[in-house]
Enzyme design. Structure first.
Site, mmCIF file in Angstrom:
data_model
loop_
_atom_site.group_PDB
_atom_site.id
_atom_site.type_symbol
_atom_site.label_atom_id
_atom_site.label_comp_id
_atom_site.label_asym_id
_atom_site.label_seq_id
_atom_site.Cartn_x
_atom_site.Cartn_y
_atom_site.Cartn_z
ATOM 1 N N GLU A 50 0.806 -1.215 0.000
ATOM 2 C CA GLU A 50 0.000 0.000 0.000
ATOM 3 C C GLU A 50 0.844 1.272 0.000
ATOM 4 O O GLU A 50 0.428 2.312 -0.499
ATOM 5 C CB GLU A 50 -0.971 0.015 1.176
ATOM 6 N N PHE A 112 -12.060 -7.473 13.514
ATOM 7 C CA PHE A 112 -10.916 -7.896 12.706
ATOM 8 C C PHE A 112 -10.555 -6.802 11.695
ATOM 9 O O PHE A 112 -11.407 -6.307 10.985
ATOM 10 C CB PHE A 112 -11.244 -9.203 11.972
ATOM 11 N N LYS A 162 -17.779 -1.176 5.249
ATOM 12 C CA LYS A 162 -18.099 -2.179 4.230
ATOM 13 C C LYS A 162 -19.599 -2.323 3.979
ATOM 14 O O LYS A 162 -20.047 -2.406 2.834
ATOM 15 C CB LYS A 162 -17.521 -3.534 4.656
#
Ligand code: TPP
Lengths: 572, 163
Positions: A50, A112, A162
């Site tokens: 990244e 997570f 998300k």
């Protein structure tokens, strides 16, 4: 049109005219990745780390003037990106970073790959957002691009949970956004222009000092006209190189820690500093104790906070530097007959004498490769036209000192944060935008290993950049400081167990070359640049003891440069 | 010099941490910081008490203005202004001390809230200086808990801070 949040993200990028997104997938970003799969308008470039994504987007931005765009996942995705975001922030590079976040109901529960992306990036972004609702996505992305590209540019992060990327909303991309707390940048007052030009016309020892702001504002043409009209000497910062042609007689070179003797002395003895899109940072000024003791300062910048931060301005002008330079030129046009070159004739004499010292002088060798020599030859072989990216260290300074830039947006380096690892990924970002141009990455064996994995990205997308590895088997800049300030105690600055770079390049599917004789340098460069469609990794085995001169050491000022031993001295 | 800077801030999540983060990152002092919504629900008003010379205060104002969430700001100490702080002090008082405490509190236009036979809370609002004075006057008592709100304030002329 009803779309999922993920499709809205990608469509919004399309609406912004984004061609490339540099990214790396992961759980929280998978809906967005799926949306990428459904379309062909915006191309996703898969990097190998990244940090590489952010530097590639940064190189793309610096070489095009358009914002660079990054997409990463939550947690380690965004933490890996932070170095590149900070690099862009310090150099005011427009960038939009989209990061996936864990599902909204999970935020705050140490889910997570949950990390507070907005919190962790806050000190190194111009602004950031956490999307709360699918309805907000389009407008927030519009705002992000607006903030990143206007005023003093900078990176903006948009963090998107998300679950929101799976929800559906009507897609309406706003034409424009208004934010009461993000006003339009200020403009110059006519009276400020008149006052500043008056000061220029009366100056006996003027200097034009320009920084990255002139590059960002695309103000180089106006700058050149202005400097020509006035007949003044011009110096550029490390970030501003290319704004004034390196071979013009009025150019006195880069200033600052490793700038020319004449640029620093000119600053020191000046009676008028015209600072354009520059911020007087410590690498430029040296100690502030005795900074240009007799100078009046005209300071032009779009960011009011840089005015009076390090150096008090006598004539501050807060506005877009391009507009200000154009206004200066208009006013100078009206006052043509008041320009008196004889006023600065003595000044030029003095400057010419300083230039006589040839402060970048180095001892040529026909047995050992001098890093400066490689950069000089690179200039010759590329006709001075290449895009040159660099990493951080001695090689960066040699590149800045010896390449000789005539254009803006072609010298691409991490000046503010000084990020090792920047060179290769930024070069690939440049190459994507300029497929037909020569792109060279000048690096060191230390820096290149910080993002060397991007050789694979270059392979995948067919990006034949040329890597110029100035391999001195030392963390050279660290070694130099240890030589000067720590009695040659070379603590952990020797790079042992170096890889075989030729074999490494070949392992990635590229061409590797090792060059260890000065006589082979030019031929090897010509051979490499002739291979238009191959990435060539050139491992130059260079002088291990070479140092960067001249140098303003820490605590010293412009008039106290340390010169290379053996170089000429000023005959007073 | 002590300065009181009033800031109108977009009522966005994270806005407060942008301001406090700016102060800690750049090493600016914060003596106190208060924040609460205004009559316009989209805006909060923050009051920051800080110290520094003119140059530092100038930088603080410019850096605050750069934050995208800052809609407007004003250093109210540059003109006539009103500053107020609320103090709550829980003290131990014997019945013998009670009358004296009542006199002190009255002199400061404060009030007394009884907690139990041996404890009460002194409540007062005023400038930070006044609050300091009150606390000095209570020196003979044992303060077991003290809460000060930090300063909030307004300009005392007809000007107003608007977004
Ligand atoms: C990420 C990062 N870590 C550490 C440094 C400190 N640093 C500055 S220059 C340098 C040495 C660079 O060595 P190399 O890439 O081999 O270049 P050279 O100076 O030898 O040309 C180091 C370690 C840095 N700038 N960036």
């Amino acid at each position: 049109m009803q779309l999922t949040g993920a499709d809205i993200v990608v469509k919004s990028l399309e609406k912004e005219g984004v061609e490339f997104v540099f990214g790396y997938p992961g759980g929280a970003a998978l809906h967005i990745y799926d949306a990428f799969h459904r379309q062909n308008e915006v191309e996703h470039i898969l990097v190998r780390h990244e940090q590489g994504a952010t530097h590639a987007a940064d190189g793309y931005a610096r070489s095009t003037g358009k914002p660079g765009v990054v997409l990463v996942t939550s947690g380690p995705g965004i933490t890996n990106a932070v170095t590149g975001i900070a690099t862009a922030y310090m150099d005011s590079i427009p960038m939009v970073v989209l990061s996936g976040q864990v599902m909204k109901p999970l935020i705050g529960y140490d889910a997570f790959q949950e990390i507070d992306a907005v919190g962790i990036s806050r000190p190194c972004v111009k602004h950031n957002f956490l999307i709360q609702d699918v309805e907000e996505i389009a407008e927030t992305i519009k705002k992000a691009f607006h903030i990143a590209t206007t005023g003093r540019p900078g990176p903006v992060l948009v963090d998107i949970p998300k679950d929101i990327t799976a929800q559906v909303a009507e897609f309406l991309y706003p034409e424009s956004v208004e934010m009461r707390s993000y006003p339009e940048p200020a403009t110059a007052q006519p009276s400020e222009i008149v006052t500043a030009v008056e000061a220029m016309l009366n100056a006996k020892r003027p200097v034009v000092y320009t920084g990255g702001g002139v590059v960002l504002a695309h103000a180089q043409e106006g700058l050149r006209d202005m400097v020509k009209t006035l007949g003044f000497p011009c110096t550029n910062t490390l970030m501003g190189l290319g704004a004034y042609p390196h071979d013009d007689p009025q150019f006195i070179g880069m200033l600052g820690m490793h700038g020319t003797y004449e640029a620093n002395m000119t600053m020191f003895e000046s009676d008028l500093i015209i600072a354009l899109g520059a911020r007087f940072d410590d690498r430029i000024t040296g100690t502030l104790d005795n900074f240009a003791p007799n100078a009046k300062v005209i300071h032009v910048d779009i960011d009011p906070s840089v005015i009076d931060k390090n150096i008090k301005a006598d004539i501050p002008i807060v506005a877009d530097v391009k507009e200000v330079i154009n206004a200066f030129n208009a006013e100078l046009g009206r006052r043509r007959e008041d320009i008196n070159p004889s006023l600065i004739a003595n000044w030029w004499e003095k400057i010419r004498a300083w230039q006589g010292l040839d402060s970048f002088w180095y001892e040529k060798s026909d047995t050992i490769i001098k890093p400066q020599f490689v950069v000089e030859k690179l200039h010759e072989v590329t006709g001075g036209e290449a895009y040159v990216t660099s990493d951080v260290g001695q090689h960066q300074m040699f590149a800045a000192q010896f390449y000789g830039f005539s254009d803006t947006h072609k010298w691409i380096n991490s000046g503010g944060l000084g990020t090792m690892g920047f060179g290769l990924p930024s070069a690939l970002g440049v190459k994507i935008a300029h497929r037909d141009a020569d792109v060279a990455c000048i690096t060191g064996e230390g820096s290149i290993q910080m993002c060397i994995q991007e050789l694979a990205t270059c392979k995948q997308y067919d990006l034949p950049v040329k890597v110029i590895n100035l391999n001195n088997r030392y963390l050279g800049m660290v070694r130099q400081w240890q030589e000067f300030s720590y009695e040659k105690r070379y603590s952990n600055s020797y790079m042992d167990s170096l890889p075989d770079f030729v074999a490494l390049a070949e392992a990635y599917g590229h061409v590797g070359m090792q060059i260890d004789k000065p006589g082979d340098v030019e031929g090897a460069l010509r051979e490499a640049f002739a291979m238009k469609d191959r990435l060539v990794f050139m491992d130059f085995i260079t002088d291990q003891q070479e140092n960067v001169y001249p140098m303003i050491e820490s605590g010293k000022g412009h008039s106290e440069m340390r010169m290379r031993p053996g170089s000429a001295s000023l005959a007073e | 010099m002590r300065h009181i800077i009033s800031v109108l801030l977009e009522n966005e999540s994270g806005a407060l941490s942008r301001v406090s983060g700016l102060f800690s990152a750049r090493g600016y002092n914060i003596e106190s910081l208060t924040v609460a919504p205004t009559n316009d629900p989209t805006l909060s008003r923050m009051t920051i008490v800080t110290t520094g010379d003119e140059r530092r205060i100038d930088q603080i104002e410019k850096q605050l203005n750069k934050l995208v969430d800052v809609a407007a700001l004003k250093d109210i100490t540059r003109g006539g202004h009103l500053e107020r702080e609320i103090v709550l002090a829980k003290v131990i008082v014997t019945s013998a001390q009670k009358a004296e405490l009542e006199t002190i509190v009255k002199a400061f236009n404060g009030s007394l809230i009884t907690v139990s036979d041996t404890q009460c809370i002194v409540e007062m609002s005023g400038s930070s200086e006044k609050v300091d004075e009150l606390l000095k006057s209570l020196a003979s008592l044992t303060i077991i808990e003290l809460a000060r709100s930090g300063v909030t304030g307004l300009s005392s002329d007809e000007s107003s801070l608007t977004a």
